[in-house]
Design an enzyme around this catalytic site. Structure first.
Site: not given
Ligand code: ADP
Ligand code: MG
Length: 291
Positions: A13, A130
């Site tokens: 997601k 998705d």
């Molecule tokens: P996606 O690529 O799935 O859209 P991202 O990797 O860009 O999501 O992450 C979204 C946000 O959540 C970012 O700001 C990231 O730093 C934070 N984040 C993701 N995993 C963790 C975690 N384990 N602990 C703290 N923050 C997290």
């Protein structure tokens, strides 16, 4: 003789932590001595930012639009520890099919035999939520990736997206599509969240690759434009990402998952809702045992 490249795709997601997890995974695999390419397939084109001090790179689709034809080398940029970074990009917002960008970008690099030329060990596709349209299923459907992993928290919408992904994998599993390696459980801080994920993988015939806690170390590293592996290699969180990388490196047999149908998923969610309520009112402790 060309060696076998391990190609994996990460789904989940939006906002669940795919790019964060993928970049830390790439960094950890690279530290293990592997030659890694991270291939961002989200039209947001920010997959590889934390491998490159928080900067954006021109996407394959941008380059194609600007120049008409593109030498694959022009779309590849080096990041942390020499990791090869590529972003597929997307159409201008509101026009065209975002999924097609993946097909175009992947074929461009493949036609020019770039993966072989760079002697890669790993190509990691950071896809997206998705499997909403055929385009995003490309890494699964066309056997581009061999193993699929999904990032999910214990939140219902994340599990719903993972379950939909399982449906997509199941659909193409008889025609040479990618199979499921496992679930990367992200933002797991409480025992009940772990139990929810554990129960979901059990019901769907899959497994958890690693439990990753929500951590301020990740936030701090991201704000510095870096992965946790680079910014804080001695932290506990970096150790967990290294353990994830080791588990993925040792993984060989992916499976066809058994997704829940909508009725089953609703019933499953209702059961957990009751359990959480029971925890809240103190009937059971958070490990699920009656007090
Ligand atoms: P996606 O690529 O799935 O859209 P991202 O990797 O860009 O999501 O992450 C979204 C946000 O959540 C970012 O700001 C990231 O730093 C934070 N984040 C993701 N995993 C963790 C975690 N384990 N602990 C703290 N923050 C997290
Ligand atoms: Mg992302």
């Amino acid at each position: 003789m060309s060696k076998k490249i391990k190609q994996i795709a990460i789904y989940g997601k939006g906002g669940i932590g795919k790019s964060t997890t993928t970049s830390n995974l790439s960094a950890a695999l690279s530290d293990m001595g592997y030659k890694v390419m991270q291939f961002g397939c989200d039209p947001k084109a920010d997959s590889t930012n934390t491998l490159r001090d928080g900067t954006y790179i021109p996407t394959v689709l941008d380059l194609l639009r600007e120049k008409g034809s593109v030498d694959a080398h022009e779309a590849v940029f080096r990041g942390y520890n020499g990791i090869y970074c590529v972003e597929a990009g997307g159409p201008a917002p509101g026009v065209g099919c975002a999924g097609r960008g993946i097909t175009t970008a992947v074929s461009l690099l493949k036609q020019q035999k770039l993966f072989e030329e760079l002697e890669l060990d790993y190509v990691i596709y950071d896809v997206l939520g998705d499997v909403v349209c055929g385009g995003f299923a490309v890494p699964i459907r066309e056997g581009i990736a061999e193993h699929v992993f999904t990032v999910s928290s214990s939140d219902f919408m994340a599990i719903y997206a993972a379950n939909n992904l399982f449906k997509g994998i199941q659909k193409y599993s008889n025609s040479g599509g990618a199979l499921l390696g496992g679930v990367i459980a992200n933002s797991i801080t409480q025992p009940i969240q772990r139990k929810i994920i554990d129960n979901f993988v059990e019901r769907t015939g899959t497994k958890v690759m690693e439990y990753i806690p929500r951590s301020l170390t990740v936030t701090k590293s991201e704000l510095a434009g870096k992965t946790t592996i680079e910014a804080d290699p001695n932290s506990e969180q970096a150790g967990i990402y290294r353990s994830l990388a080791k588990n993925i490196d040792e993984h060989t047999q992916s499976v066809t998952p058994t997704p829940l149908n909508l009725e089953e998923l609703k019933a499953w969610a209702a059961e957990w809702s009751d359990q959480i309520m029971a925890v809240e009112v103190g009937e059971v402790n958070s490990k699920g045992a009656a007090i």
